[in-house]
Motif scaffolding. Structure first.
Motif, PDB file in Angstrom:
ATOM      1  N   UNK A 145       0.846  -1.190   0.000  1.00  0.00           N
ATOM      2  CA  UNK A 145       0.000   0.000   0.000  1.00  0.00           C
ATOM      3  C   UNK A 145       0.888   1.250   0.000  1.00  0.00           C
ATOM      4  N   UNK A 146       0.388   2.303  -0.641  1.00  0.00           N
ATOM      5  CA  UNK A 146       1.122   3.575  -0.673  1.00  0.00           C
ATOM      6  C   UNK A 146       0.189   4.641  -0.124  1.00  0.00           C
ATOM      7  N   UNK A 147       0.657   5.384   0.863  1.00  0.00           N
ATOM      8  CA  UNK A 147      -0.205   6.422   1.428  1.00  0.00           C
ATOM      9  C   UNK A 147       0.532   7.750   1.478  1.00  0.00           C
ATOM     10  N   UNK A 148      -0.233   8.807   1.358  1.00  0.00           N
ATOM     11  CA  UNK A 148       0.299  10.157   1.529  1.00  0.00           C
ATOM     12  C   UNK A 148      -0.353  10.751   2.780  1.00  0.00           C
ATOM     13  N   UNK A 149      -0.023  11.984   3.121  1.00  0.00           N
ATOM     14  CA  UNK A 149      -0.647  12.593   4.294  1.00  0.00           C
ATOM     15  C   UNK A 149      -1.380  13.860   3.867  1.00  0.00           C
TER      16      UNK A 149
END
Ligand code: NAD
Length: 322
Positions: free
Chosen positions: A92-96
């Motif tokens: 998974x790839x997440x940003x803020x």
């Protein structure tokens, strides 16, 4: 949950310690960037926590081999990560997201500094040149400001500008009803044609990359001012330089520039930067350049660290491909 934290700055260390404890995560913290040579640092970790360094297939493959399940970037933008490839491997790839006020206030500051010729005023003061030559400015209340992208930051810029009395035009592929009393939505052509000052607040997407180029600049007002606090790749830098040299663009404020990723946040005091367009722009008295610092407040850095750890912890307990 074990997280490898890359590119940790001194000002972030205490925040990582605080939020690591709060979320029950074991952190392995390094100031080194995520590159294939430092990939081993994530061995035995469930997640990696990065900032702006580009992350491509080679690195993702190594991390995948180590069993990394999540990549969390402490940034709003995530185009520096080959996220489609990571997701295809089940990572998974997440940003803020963080307070939009930080960039919105900086944008208004950059607008005011540009129209009041603040770079020339401050530079000349250092040399004790107190003359009034070439530094007469304009008033924002008499200008038309074009805001491209009315997401979280663009919306906040519009709200911040509403007290100045300027006319505000806005363009976005998704219009917000709540902004209608404050700004007039219009097409991009009309925004280019009628704005004295244009500010960019869209992500880097196939249809926004290079949107400010020779052709779009030609359709703008003579003497337009351009503000880019979003992503360097939205502007064709060579075309902007040409327009600044001809006077078509009167001034610019750039917190971001194409090719910045290997330069910004490093100290080049004693070595050549090697970015020719940056050097040309930096030498112009009417161009304000800052090293991608629009986000940099106590509030925003706290949010970046906190939410990036939260995402890692959630991803560690969620199904892949989220
Ligand atoms: P956001 O996702 O809330 O808003 C982006 C807006 O752009 C959305 O409303 C979207 O509909 C619109 N958009 C998408 N494609 C468009 C198009 N082709 N034309 C017009 N509008 C389009 O994002 P945000 O949090 O407001 O961030 C905006 C930009 O600011 C991003 O590029 C982000 O990377 C950048 N940013 C820079 C800094 C900095 O320190 N300089 C910090 C944070 C964010």
């Amino acid at each position: 949950m074990k997280i490898a934290v890359y590119s940790c700055r001194e000002d972030e260390t205490a925040l990582f310690e605080k939020y690591g404890k709060e979320y029950g995560a074991e952190l392995s913290i390094s100031s080194l960037p995520p590159i294939p040579e430092t990939a081993h640092f994530a061995r035995g970790c469930d997640a990696v926590n990065i900032i702006t360094t580009p992350v491509g297939r080679e690195l993702i493959d190594i991390w995948h081999g180590y069993g990394v399940k999540a990549i969390a970037t402490r940034t709003v933008g995530y185009e520096h990560v080959d996220h489609e490839y990571a997701r295809s491997l089940g990572i998974s790839v997440s940003n803020v997201s963080y307070t939009p006020h930080t960039v919105a206030e900086y944008t208004v500051m950059a607008m005011l500094m540009s129209i009041r010729k603040m770079k020339a005023i401050l530079t000349r003061y250092v040399g004790q040149d107190f003359s009034l030559r070439e530094i007469r400015g304009k008033e924002l209340c008499n200008m038309t400001v074009g805001v491209i992208g009315t997401g979280k930051i663009g919306e906040t810029v519009i709200k911040n500008l509403s007290g100045f009395g300027c006319r505000i035009l806005a363009y976005d592929v998704h219009e917000k009803d709540g902004l209608r009393g404050l700004a007039e939505y219009c097409g991009l052509d009309a925004l280019y044609r009628e704005s004295d000052l244009i500010t960019l607040h869209t992500p880097a997407l196939p249809d926004t990359c290079g949107m400010i180029n020779r052709d779009s600049i030609a359709s703008m007002k003579d003497g337009v001012i351009l503000i880019n606090m979003a992503r360097g790749i939205l502007v064709n830098t060579a075309d902007l330089i040409e327009a600044l040299e001809s006077g078509k663009v009167a001034a610019a404020a750039l917190d971001v520039i194409e090719g910045e990723s290997s330069i910004y946040y490093k100290d080049f005091k004693y070595r050549p930067v090697g970015h020719h367009e940056m050097a040309i722009l930096q030498a112009m008295p009417n161009v304000i350049m800052t090293p991608h610092t629009a986000f940099f407040t106590d509030e925003a850095v706290g949010d970046m660290v906190r939410y990036s750890i939260e995402h890692c912890v959630k991803a560690g307990t969620a199904a892949p491909n989220n």
